[in-house]
Design an enzyme around this catalytic site. Structure first.
Site, PDB file in Angstrom:
ATOM      1  N   ASP A 187      46.903 -70.923  24.057  1.00 53.93           N
ATOM      2  CA  ASP A 187      45.916 -71.204  25.103  1.00 53.93           C
ATOM      3  C   ASP A 187      44.538 -70.669  24.719  1.00 53.93           C
ATOM      4  O   ASP A 187      44.360 -69.479  24.482  1.00 53.93           O
ATOM      5  CB  ASP A 187      46.379 -70.563  26.413  1.00 53.93           C
ATOM      6  CG  ASP A 187      45.654 -71.125  27.631  1.00 53.93           C
ATOM      7  OD1 ASP A 187      44.438 -71.371  27.530  1.00 53.93           O
ATOM      8  OD2 ASP A 187      46.297 -71.305  28.673  1.00 53.93           O
ATOM      9  N   SER A 236      43.012 -75.556  31.731  1.00 54.27           N
ATOM     10  CA  SER A 236      44.395 -75.447  31.255  1.00 54.27           C
ATOM     11  C   SER A 236      45.340 -76.338  32.035  1.00 54.27           C
ATOM     12  O   SER A 236      46.344 -76.810  31.487  1.00 54.27           O
ATOM     13  CB  SER A 236      44.865 -73.989  31.339  1.00 54.27           C
ATOM     14  OG  SER A 236      44.164 -73.176  30.436  1.00 54.27           O
ATOM     15  N   ASP A 265      43.339 -67.083  25.510  1.00 55.95           N
ATOM     16  CA  ASP A 265      42.378 -67.663  26.442  1.00 55.95           C
ATOM     17  C   ASP A 265      41.599 -66.587  27.192  1.00 55.95           C
ATOM     18  O   ASP A 265      40.378 -66.666  27.330  1.00 55.95           O
ATOM     19  CB  ASP A 265      43.124 -68.551  27.429  1.00 55.95           C
ATOM     20  CG  ASP A 265      42.249 -69.090  28.539  1.00 55.95           C
ATOM     21  OD1 ASP A 265      41.314 -69.840  28.229  1.00 55.95           O
ATOM     22  OD2 ASP A 265      42.505 -68.755  29.708  1.00 55.95           O
ATOM     23  N   HIS A 309      37.597 -65.830  27.459  1.00 59.56           N
ATOM     24  CA  HIS A 309      36.845 -65.722  28.711  1.00 59.56           C
ATOM     25  C   HIS A 309      36.052 -64.415  28.760  1.00 59.56           C
ATOM     26  O   HIS A 309      34.929 -64.376  29.260  1.00 59.56           O
ATOM     27  CB  HIS A 309      37.788 -65.789  29.908  1.00 59.56           C
ATOM     28  CG  HIS A 309      38.242 -67.169  30.254  1.00 59.56           C
ATOM     29  ND1 HIS A 309      37.375 -68.155  30.654  1.00 59.56           N
ATOM     30  CD2 HIS A 309      39.483 -67.733  30.262  1.00 59.56           C
ATOM     31  CE1 HIS A 309      38.045 -69.269  30.900  1.00 59.56           C
ATOM     32  NE2 HIS A 309      39.327 -69.044  30.662  1.00 59.56           N
ATOM     33  N   ASP A 343      45.495 -76.035  24.414  1.00 58.78           N
ATOM     34  CA  ASP A 343      45.051 -76.918  25.487  1.00 58.78           C
ATOM     35  C   ASP A 343      43.542 -77.121  25.444  1.00 58.78           C
ATOM     36  O   ASP A 343      43.031 -78.148  25.888  1.00 58.78           O
ATOM     37  CB  ASP A 343      45.479 -76.370  26.844  1.00 58.78           C
ATOM     38  CG  ASP A 343      45.205 -74.872  27.004  1.00 58.78           C
ATOM     39  OD1 ASP A 343      44.670 -74.251  26.060  1.00 58.78           O
ATOM     40  OD2 ASP A 343      45.531 -74.325  28.071  1.00 58.78           O
ATOM     41  N   HIS A 344      42.816 -76.158  24.876  1.00 57.48           N
ATOM     42  CA  HIS A 344      41.357 -76.200  24.784  1.00 57.48           C
ATOM     43  C   HIS A 344      40.902 -74.973  24.005  1.00 57.48           C
ATOM     44  O   HIS A 344      41.702 -74.088  23.686  1.00 57.48           O
ATOM     45  CB  HIS A 344      40.715 -76.188  26.178  1.00 57.48           C
ATOM     46  CG  HIS A 344      41.179 -75.020  27.023  1.00 57.48           C
ATOM     47  ND1 HIS A 344      40.717 -73.742  26.838  1.00 57.48           N
ATOM     48  CD2 HIS A 344      42.095 -74.959  28.021  1.00 57.48           C
ATOM     49  CE1 HIS A 344      41.334 -72.925  27.680  1.00 57.48           C
ATOM     50  NE2 HIS A 344      42.177 -73.644  28.414  1.00 57.48           N
ATOM     51  N   HIS A 398      35.319 -72.588  29.016  1.00 58.13           N
ATOM     52  CA  HIS A 398      35.927 -73.383  27.953  1.00 58.13           C
ATOM     53  C   HIS A 398      34.869 -74.203  27.233  1.00 58.13           C
ATOM     54  O   HIS A 398      33.723 -74.314  27.682  1.00 58.13           O
ATOM     55  CB  HIS A 398      36.978 -74.331  28.536  1.00 58.13           C
ATOM     56  CG  HIS A 398      38.094 -73.646  29.244  1.00 58.13           C
ATOM     57  ND1 HIS A 398      39.035 -74.314  30.000  1.00 58.13           N
ATOM     58  CD2 HIS A 398      38.439 -72.338  29.317  1.00 58.13           C
ATOM     59  CE1 HIS A 398      39.899 -73.459  30.509  1.00 58.13           C
ATOM     60  NE2 HIS A 398      39.553 -72.241  30.114  1.00 58.13           N
TER      61      HIS A 398
END
Length: 627
Positions: free
Chosen positions: A102, A150, A349, A353, A392-393, A528
């Site tokens: 992620d 996500s 992820d 962030h 996912d990104h 993202h």
């Protein structure tokens, strides 16, 4: 005499290769005036011609056969370890492990690779396990924006269809879509989820739940344990997020109601473990009784860089992955079906962030280790199986470069700076908060709870300091030295931390920015980005349809096809739609059209409407302002 005018019988004239015989023939012809018949070629001549032709033909045949063999190796399906392969997929028993990194973009790999080389003295050609299994890349946009979240990203994987940001296996027309996990369960496979975030978070939720928006985590928890239109679809869950399973009358709960979802799970047959002792009792999978629910943190399991220093309180991603693989392998030993398992390196992820390069590299290394363990499992297992991995990104807009000044930059970034850090920015922010609240926790005390989901406003008022200002600043310098390896902090940086909010997020951003500036790591966002992400596979021949640049939905379609679930996907989707049409309360609050439509592709003056946030190293006291 010119060369061309020399007499034919001249003694100085050079002879040919066949000078003796030919010269005599020429002399006889000149002296007698008789015409000589053309000389016939002998056996030796034709033998040489034949050998040359044979050599040319043989060489051409070898080249043609080599090209055909290489083409066959690249395009044909691999021989399975058991059973037959037809149309590019196995026909017998098989397993599929899907791994999600992620928020991990291509630069995350560059960052981590260089970090590991610098930290451990490895040569520049040393690579990660992931690097050796790269087969393609994926485009990630959702139906509502060029930048996905996500939920929409995981819906593309689970359903093989695009949807809007926030959707948990629900389409823009508000219909639920059947997932590959639900279809696999319907077909007789066992199923599992392994994550390091909350098990109710967007990625795991998209495989086993259907709600209109990802914030419905209480409903997601209920569906995951079997309060689901299709009944129980999960056999194993390992991760965090215990707070959504506990009634709001219980310490550690974050539910809005008093429903005890752990008790509900037990009544539906789940065995339950919630701590390290319980996890160790699983004996890496050989002591598992399915179905199994394992929740090892109130919210998210701590970052790997912090977890490893926490006296073994939390299991690692690799430990949970190996436990799940063994448990599902043993449980399907006598079945003609295998299993589907989704494993997520969730907190890559979160590190993006938080713009925290220290947390980032350790999360990627933890994911790489789990990826390696899955490969080892597939090599040992007699059952046909494939591992497919992707993201996912990308999160953070990460760059392995950062301009610190207005002047043209030198080409540098310094991975060794990250090797000096022992804790995440998040962890240090919690330590600072507790110290300022008067708890006086040691700078290296790591028994700190994981953070809440949402960051507080950086404009929150500062608390009154619980100690003398000079002592607090010295504490902060010690914290920076021991936690991040920073010994050159400027007064402006120290002052900013001393006056930070009591909420950990603003301080965590400052800590992360300080280490990023010194390593010259750049970030463009705390959100993202739209960058394409990598696709990995255990064997590129088994995942041939995913080679090259693909839409993320193609990954979901590949998984359904590999497990031969096309008819089950259609049947599950039809059943879910019928249930939603009969009453969709189980899917949560219905969103208005503005939330599910495409509203992210056209410029609408955001730059002017929201103003500019001062960003980059200037805020932390480092000269320059270009981020």
């Amino acid at each position: 005499m010119p060369r061309g005018e020399e007499p034919l019988l001249s003694q100085g004239r050079p002879s040919s290769d066949r000078s003796d015989d030919r010269s005599m023939e020429e002399e006889d012809a000149l002296l007698t005036g008789q015409k000589q018949e053309p000389r016939k070629q002998g056996w030796a001549f034709w033998r040489e011609i034949g050998l040359f032709a044979w050599a040319v033909i043989a060489t051409a045949l070898v080249i043609i056969l080599a090209v055909l063999y290489q083409h066959q190796q690249q395009t044909s399906s691999p021989e399975p370890s058991g059973g037959d392969w037809r149309n590019g997929r196995p026909t017998g028993k098989r397993n599929l492990i899907f791994m999600v990194s992620d928020g991990m973009g291509p630069t995350s790999l560059s960052l981590t690779r260089s970090f590991r080389q610098a930290a451990t003295g490895l040569p520049i050609d040393d690579v990660l396990v992931l690097d050796e299994h790269l087969i393609g890349s994926s485009r990630t946009r959702s139906t509502s924006s060029l930048i996905t979240d996500s939920a929409a990203g995981a819906t593309a994987f689970s359903c093989g269809q695009k949807s809007y940001n926030g959707a948990i296996s629900v389409l823009p027309n508000r219909d639920p879509c059947g997932t590959v996990l639900e279809a696999a369960k319907r077909a007789g496979y066992l199923t599992g989820l392994v994550v390091t975030t909350r098990i109710t978070d967007a990625t795991p939720a998209c495989f086993a739940a259907h709600v209109n928006h990802r914030e419905e985590e209480d409903k997601i928890a209920e569906q995951e344990v079997g309060e689901h239109p299709l009944g129980r679809v999960l056999d194993l869950m390992l991760g965090g997020g215990r707070c959504h399973f506990l009634p709001n009358t219980t310490d550690g709960s974050c539910r809005d109601d008093d429903l005890d979802v752990v008790d509900l799970a037990k009544r539906k047959g789940f065995s339950y473990v919630s701590d390290r002792k319980g996890f160790d009792g699983l004996n890496f999978g050989t002591g598992v009784k399915l179905p199994l629910l394992g929740l090892f943190a109130d919210t998210d399991i701590p970052y790997e860089v912090d977890r490893r220093n926490m006296a073994d309180v939390y299991p690692s991603l690799d430990e949970m992955a190996r436990t799940a693989l063994t448990a599902l392998q043993d449980a399907t030993e006598d079945s003609d079906k295998g299993f589907f398992l989704m494993i997520e390196g969730s907190r890559i992820d979160h590190a993006g962030h938080g713009n925290d390069p220290v947390a980032q590299v350790h999360e990627v290394l933890a994911y790489d280790k789990a990826f390696s363990s899955v490969l080892d499992f597939l090599k040992r297992d007699d059952v046909e199986g494939v591992l497919v991995g992707t993201s996912d990104h990308e999160t953070g807009g990460l760059a392995t470069a950062r301009q610190l000044h207005d002047a043209y930059p030198e080409y540098h970034w310094f991975p060794a700076v990250l090797a000096n850090a022992s804790h995440s920015a998040e962890n240090l922010a919690y330590q600072l908060r507790d110290h300022m609240a008067g708890k006086h926790i040691s700078p290296l005390d790591t028994g700190i709870k994981t953070p809440p989901r949402s960051p507080a406003s950086p404009d929150s008022p500062s608390p009154s300091l619980s100690s003398d200002s000079a002592k607090l600043k010295q504490y902060i310098r010690n914290l920076l030295s021991t936690g991040l390896g920073i010994s050159d902090a400027k007064d402006k940086e120290i002052s900013r931390l001393a006056h930070s909010s009591s909420d950990p997020w603003p301080a965590s951003y400052i800590f992360a920015d300080m280490i990023s500036c010194r390593a010259q790591v750049g970030w463009t966002t705390h959100g993202h980005s739209a960058v394409d992400v990598n696709i990995y596979a255990s064997d590129p021949r088994q995942a041939k349809p995913l080679r090259g640049n693909r839409e993320n939905t193609e990954i979901g379609k590949f998984m359904a096809d590999y497990l031969d679930l096309d008819s089950e996907m259609e049947a599950v989707t039809k059943e879910l739609k019928e249930m939603a049409d009969a009453g969709a309360e189980w899917m949560g609050k219905v969103l208005d059209d503005g939330k599910v439509g495409n509203h992210g592709d056209h410029y609408e003056g955001d730059f002017k409407k929201r103003g500019l946030m001062e960003c980059g190293c200037v805020g932390a006291g480092v000269e320059g302002h270009v981020h």
